[in-house]
Design a protein around this motif. Structure first.
Motif, PDB file in Angstrom:
ATOM      1  N   GLN A 167       1.020  -1.470   0.056  1.00  0.00           N
ATOM      2  CA  GLN A 167       0.046   0.074  -0.012  1.00  0.00           C
ATOM      3  C   GLN A 167       0.926   1.335  -0.038  1.00  0.00           C
ATOM      4  O   GLN A 167       1.895   1.321   0.689  1.00  0.00           O
ATOM      5  CB  GLN A 167      -0.909  -0.142   1.322  1.00  0.00           C
ATOM      6  CG  GLN A 167      -1.732   1.106   1.252  1.00  0.00           C
ATOM      7  CD  GLN A 167      -3.132   0.723   0.339  1.00  0.00           C
ATOM      8  OE1 GLN A 167      -3.078   1.340  -0.638  1.00  0.00           O
ATOM      9  NE2 GLN A 167      -4.042   0.216   1.024  1.00  0.00           N
ATOM     10  N   THR A 168       0.498   2.354  -0.964  1.00  0.00           N
ATOM     11  CA  THR A 168       1.419   3.433  -0.782  1.00  0.00           C
ATOM     12  C   THR A 168       0.619   4.647  -0.475  1.00  0.00           C
ATOM     13  O   THR A 168      -0.370   4.683  -0.883  1.00  0.00           O
ATOM     14  CB  THR A 168       1.752   3.878  -2.205  1.00  0.00           C
ATOM     15  OG1 THR A 168       2.412   2.568  -2.950  1.00  0.00           O
ATOM     16  CG2 THR A 168       2.863   4.855  -2.627  1.00  0.00           C
ATOM     17  N   LEU A 169       1.178   5.464   0.630  1.00  0.00           N
ATOM     18  CA  LEU A 169       0.716   6.572   0.969  1.00  0.00           C
ATOM     19  C   LEU A 169       1.380   7.769   0.247  1.00  0.00           C
ATOM     20  O   LEU A 169       2.479   7.770   0.190  1.00  0.00           O
ATOM     21  CB  LEU A 169       0.701   6.502   2.564  1.00  0.00           C
ATOM     22  CG  LEU A 169      -0.097   5.505   3.179  1.00  0.00           C
ATOM     23  CD1 LEU A 169       0.207   5.712   4.721  1.00  0.00           C
ATOM     24  CD2 LEU A 169      -1.600   5.798   2.878  1.00  0.00           C
ATOM     25  N   GLU A 170       0.859   8.918   0.092  1.00  0.00           N
ATOM     26  CA  GLU A 170       1.396  10.001  -0.035  1.00  0.00           C
ATOM     27  C   GLU A 170       1.235  11.231   0.968  1.00  0.00           C
ATOM     28  O   GLU A 170       0.332  11.562   1.571  1.00  0.00           O
ATOM     29  CB  GLU A 170       0.791  10.772  -1.216  1.00  0.00           C
ATOM     30  CG  GLU A 170       0.927   9.867  -2.860  1.00  0.00           C
ATOM     31  CD  GLU A 170       0.047  10.334  -3.765  1.00  0.00           C
ATOM     32  OE1 GLU A 170      -0.858  11.047  -3.637  1.00  0.00           O
ATOM     33  OE2 GLU A 170       0.688   9.765  -5.016  1.00  0.00           O
ATOM     34  N   LEU A 171       2.395  12.082   1.226  1.00  0.00           N
ATOM     35  CA  LEU A 171       2.179  13.148   2.051  1.00  0.00           C
ATOM     36  C   LEU A 171       2.171  14.619   1.485  1.00  0.00           C
ATOM     37  O   LEU A 171       2.953  14.679   0.238  1.00  0.00           O
ATOM     38  CB  LEU A 171       3.675  13.239   2.896  1.00  0.00           C
ATOM     39  CG  LEU A 171       3.822  11.993   3.832  1.00  0.00           C
ATOM     40  CD1 LEU A 171       5.206  12.151   4.573  1.00  0.00           C
ATOM     41  CD2 LEU A 171       2.818  11.574   4.525  1.00  0.00           C
ATOM     42  N   VAL A 172       1.123  15.177   1.440  1.00  0.00           N
ATOM     43  CA  VAL A 172       0.964  16.382   0.468  1.00  0.00           C
ATOM     44  C   VAL A 172       0.672  17.733   1.655  1.00  0.00           C
ATOM     45  O   VAL A 172      -0.095  17.561   2.524  1.00  0.00           O
ATOM     46  CB  VAL A 172      -0.491  16.291  -0.046  1.00  0.00           C
ATOM     47  CG1 VAL A 172      -0.591  17.720  -0.808  1.00  0.00           C
ATOM     48  CG2 VAL A 172      -0.383  15.201  -1.022  1.00  0.00           C
ATOM     49  N   GLY A 173       1.745  18.589   1.673  1.00  0.00           N
ATOM     50  CA  GLY A 173       1.678  19.694   2.393  1.00  0.00           C
ATOM     51  C   GLY A 173       3.073  20.234   2.615  1.00  0.00           C
ATOM     52  O   GLY A 173       4.121  19.404   2.450  1.00  0.00           O
ATOM     53  N   VAL A 174       3.116  21.397   2.868  1.00  0.00           N
ATOM     54  CA  VAL A 174       4.651  22.149   2.825  1.00  0.00           C
ATOM     55  C   VAL A 174       5.208  21.316   4.248  1.00  0.00           C
ATOM     56  O   VAL A 174       4.554  21.802   5.365  1.00  0.00           O
ATOM     57  CB  VAL A 174       4.293  23.621   2.815  1.00  0.00           C
ATOM     58  CG1 VAL A 174       5.834  24.459   2.943  1.00  0.00           C
ATOM     59  CG2 VAL A 174       3.853  24.237   1.832  1.00  0.00           C
ATOM     60  N   GLY A 175       6.484  21.137   4.072  1.00  0.00           N
ATOM     61  CA  GLY A 175       7.184  20.672   5.294  1.00  0.00           C
ATOM     62  C   GLY A 175       6.750  19.207   5.468  1.00  0.00           C
ATOM     63  O   GLY A 175       7.451  18.421   6.480  1.00  0.00           O
ATOM     64  N   TYR A 176       5.689  18.554   5.112  1.00  0.00           N
ATOM     65  CA  TYR A 176       5.389  17.186   5.311  1.00  0.00           C
ATOM     66  C   TYR A 176       6.438  16.228   4.463  1.00  0.00           C
ATOM     67  O   TYR A 176       6.535  16.315   3.467  1.00  0.00           O
ATOM     68  CB  TYR A 176       3.933  16.899   4.790  1.00  0.00           C
ATOM     69  CG  TYR A 176       2.769  17.369   5.438  1.00  0.00           C
ATOM     70  CD1 TYR A 176       3.046  18.715   6.450  1.00  0.00           C
ATOM     71  CD2 TYR A 176       1.801  17.075   5.329  1.00  0.00           C
ATOM     72  CE1 TYR A 176       2.232  19.159   7.155  1.00  0.00           C
ATOM     73  CE2 TYR A 176       0.553  17.520   5.946  1.00  0.00           C
ATOM     74  CZ  TYR A 176       0.781  18.823   7.024  1.00  0.00           C
ATOM     75  OH  TYR A 176      -0.295  19.467   7.662  1.00  0.00           O
TER      76      TYR A 176
ATOM     77  N   LYS B 132      -4.090  19.208   2.379  1.00  0.00           N
ATOM     78  CA  LYS B 132      -2.774  18.618   2.986  1.00  0.00           C
ATOM     79  C   LYS B 132      -3.338  17.629   4.009  1.00  0.00           C
ATOM     80  O   LYS B 132      -4.431  17.521   4.336  1.00  0.00           O
ATOM     81  CB  LYS B 132      -2.473  19.735   3.987  1.00  0.00           C
ATOM     82  CG  LYS B 132      -2.161  21.107   3.249  1.00  0.00           C
ATOM     83  CD  LYS B 132      -1.497  22.286   4.081  1.00  0.00           C
ATOM     84  CE  LYS B 132      -1.496  22.369   5.587  1.00  0.00           C
ATOM     85  NZ  LYS B 132      -0.747  23.409   6.220  1.00  0.00           N
ATOM     86  N   GLY B 133      -2.318  16.801   4.000  1.00  0.00           N
ATOM     87  CA  GLY B 133      -2.267  15.432   4.825  1.00  0.00           C
ATOM     88  C   GLY B 133      -1.842  14.304   4.519  1.00  0.00           C
ATOM     89  O   GLY B 133      -1.230  14.346   3.293  1.00  0.00           O
ATOM     90  N   VAL B 134      -2.118  13.308   4.959  1.00  0.00           N
ATOM     91  CA  VAL B 134      -1.658  11.863   4.512  1.00  0.00           C
ATOM     92  C   VAL B 134      -2.776  11.234   3.622  1.00  0.00           C
ATOM     93  O   VAL B 134      -4.049  11.205   4.256  1.00  0.00           O
ATOM     94  CB  VAL B 134      -1.302  10.745   5.796  1.00  0.00           C
ATOM     95  CG1 VAL B 134      -0.841   9.669   5.088  1.00  0.00           C
ATOM     96  CG2 VAL B 134      -0.198  11.579   6.477  1.00  0.00           C
ATOM     97  N   ARG B 135      -2.380  10.831   2.490  1.00  0.00           N
ATOM     98  CA  ARG B 135      -3.436  10.177   1.497  1.00  0.00           C
ATOM     99  C   ARG B 135      -2.962   9.018   1.012  1.00  0.00           C
ATOM    100  O   ARG B 135      -1.917   8.871   0.676  1.00  0.00           O
ATOM    101  CB  ARG B 135      -4.037  11.250   0.506  1.00  0.00           C
ATOM    102  CG  ARG B 135      -3.184  11.578  -0.508  1.00  0.00           C
ATOM    103  CD  ARG B 135      -3.665  12.595  -1.619  1.00  0.00           C
ATOM    104  NE  ARG B 135      -3.879  13.814  -0.809  1.00  0.00           N
ATOM    105  CZ  ARG B 135      -4.312  14.752  -1.966  1.00  0.00           C
ATOM    106  NH1 ARG B 135      -4.416  14.772  -3.251  1.00  0.00           N
ATOM    107  NH2 ARG B 135      -4.711  16.249  -1.218  1.00  0.00           N
ATOM    108  N   TYR B 136      -4.019   8.054   0.554  1.00  0.00           N
ATOM    109  CA  TYR B 136      -3.580   6.793  -0.400  1.00  0.00           C
ATOM    110  C   TYR B 136      -3.236   7.362  -1.569  1.00  0.00           C
ATOM    111  O   TYR B 136      -3.753   8.512  -2.155  1.00  0.00           O
ATOM    112  CB  TYR B 136      -4.742   5.898  -0.470  1.00  0.00           C
ATOM    113  CG  TYR B 136      -5.206   5.484   0.916  1.00  0.00           C
ATOM    114  CD1 TYR B 136      -4.647   4.512   1.606  1.00  0.00           C
ATOM    115  CD2 TYR B 136      -6.534   5.658   1.440  1.00  0.00           C
ATOM    116  CE1 TYR B 136      -4.926   4.009   2.958  1.00  0.00           C
ATOM    117  CE2 TYR B 136      -6.920   5.106   2.345  1.00  0.00           C
ATOM    118  CZ  TYR B 136      -6.202   4.240   3.378  1.00  0.00           C
ATOM    119  OH  TYR B 136      -6.731   3.894   4.433  1.00  0.00           O
TER     120      TYR B 136
END
Length: 189
Positions: free
Chosen positions: A97-106, A172-176
């Motif tokens: 499973q892959t998660l992406e981090l979206v956001g400045v500094g994440y 922003k946040g952690v998403r699939y």
């Protein structure tokens, strides 16, 4: 609703349950009572099938059938077949499973075996891997979770996502990977 329309004596069939589970070469399946143990190149998994379901092995296939025609047996038939199939796939190919981090500094990084993430909190979030799960960080904004148990891989990904779920205004946040976040319009002057 469909079950209410069926006559009491009719036999309902599960389209998933009646499919045989193919056992590839290099995988051994052991049946001990209701417990199914699958051993393959990536590891070993076992699961106890519900009492309403009969499990048998014929050649290179595992067949599941209902012992009685009840609502619970009907529900457990397809579920049991899918779980046994997931175990066979898990010990041969594994799950990821892959998660992406979206956001400045994440960003994410590995600390030994543990996963360390910066998610906009005043501290780093460190997560040790559960038994049978491995983390990998190919990029700073990408986390790969892998293992042989499909349920554990999905549950671990969901727990990591729950730390900082994607918010609807900036996304922003952690998403699939591939998840679409429904965006809302912000305040207007």
């Amino acid at each position: 609703m469909w079950a209410a329309k069926c006559s009491a004596g009719s036999i309902r069939m599960s389209r998933i349950g009646k499919k045989a589970v193919p056992v590839p070469a290099g995988v051994t399946v052991t049946l001990e009572g209701q417990t199914v143990t699958v051993k393959g190149p990536k590891g070993q998994l076992s699961w106890t099938v519900a009492e309403e379901i009969e499990v048998r092995q014929e050649g290179a296939e595992i067949l599941l059938s209902k012992r009685e025609d009840t609502t619970r047996a009907q529900a457990m038939w397809g579920l049991s077949r899918t779980l046994v199939s997931n175990m066979v796939v898990g010990v041969t190919q594994g799950y990821e499973q892959t998660l992406e981090l979206v956001g400045v500094g994440y960003r994410a990084a590995m600390k030994g075996q543990a996963l360390s993430m910066q998610l906009g909190f005043s501290h780093d979030v460190d997560i040790p891997p559960p038994a049978g799960i491995a983390f990998a960080v190919p990029k700073q904004t990408e986390i790969k979770i892998s293992g042989i148990d499909k349920q554990m891989v999905g549950e671990t990904a969901a727990r990591i996502r729950r730390i900082r779920p994607p918010e609807p205004y900036k996304g922003k946040g952690v998403r699939y990977q591939g998840e679409t976040v429904r965006r809302k319009e912000g305040k207007k002057k």
